[in-house]
Design a protein around this motif. Structure first.
Motif: not given
Length: 224
Positions: A103, A107, A181
């Motif tokens: 993740i 980002a 996100i």
């Protein structure tokens, strides 16, 4: 196998030429001429053309030179409908299965877009944008889904790039990326699915606008 890296490089060059319009829909992609121009043999050129045909950017024709594909609006919308379902599912599965590092890598890609200089190459930015979508699909940890998503994404590269350039929706696109996100970090499947669906719906609007602008007006010949 020795030709594979060269074929990939040639495919990248041809893909960029198609995306920026140096090669236009309907243009012939002559294997011999292009190989001579790039100073390569016809074997890696042939492999590159086949790769782009799988992506839907080039149309192969029996006993004739391949041409740059020119899909109809209906064909493009059908593909986007599929990718919408794939990306919503990818986002939901990524909420369950993605690692924190995956993740944060997504980002970081968005951070590259947010901090890009004003004179950055639009195609470079677009490729980062598409990598965000691919990274979310990979973070689903469903290889079949990621593979299918990649194939459909490739088919839509040209029309998505050209339609995005005709709109002023970059701020909305980047905001939606950040919202996705945030949802991934919170493991909020419903929110991620909602934002992704809205994101793809705006792409459909952009694509319809692109086709409307590209359509010949009364009395005008079709674009070459």
């Amino acid at each position: 196998m020795a030709n594979e890296p060269l074929a990939v490089e040639i495919a990248d060059r041809l893909r960029r030429s198609i995306l920026v319009g140096r090669l236009k829909p309907g243009d012939c992609v002559k294997e011999r001429d292009n190989a001579a121009e790039l100073g390569v043999s016809r074997t890696p050129m042939r492999e590159a053309i086949r790769a782009l045909a799988k992506e839907g950017l080039i149309e192969l024709r029996p006993s004739r030179s391949p041409i740059v594909a020119d899909p109809s609006l209906r064909e493009v919308i059908d593909n986007i409908d599929v990718i919408r379902a794939l990306e919503v599912l990818s986002g939901e599965l990524a909420c369950r299965n993605a690692s924190a590092d995956e993740i944060e890598a997504i980002a970081e890609l968005q951070q590259r877009l947010d901090t890009a200089p004003a004179d950055a190459d639009p195609l470079d930015l677009f490729e980062i944008d598409m990598e965000i979508h691919r990274a979310i699909a990979r973070a689903s940890h469903n290889p079949s889904l990621a593979e299918t998503h990649g194939a459909y994404l490739a088919r839509l590269w040209r029309v998505r790039f050209l339609s995005a350039r005709q709109t002023s929706g970059k701020d909305r696109t980047y905001r939606q990326h950040r919202e996705i996100i945030t949802g991934l970090r919170a493991r909020d499947e419903a929110e991620v699915a909602r934002v992704i669906a809205s994101h793809i719906d705006h792409i459909i609007l952009n694509v319809r606008g692109y086709f409307d602008k590209s359509a010949p007006q009364d009395g005008e010949p079709p674009a070459a």
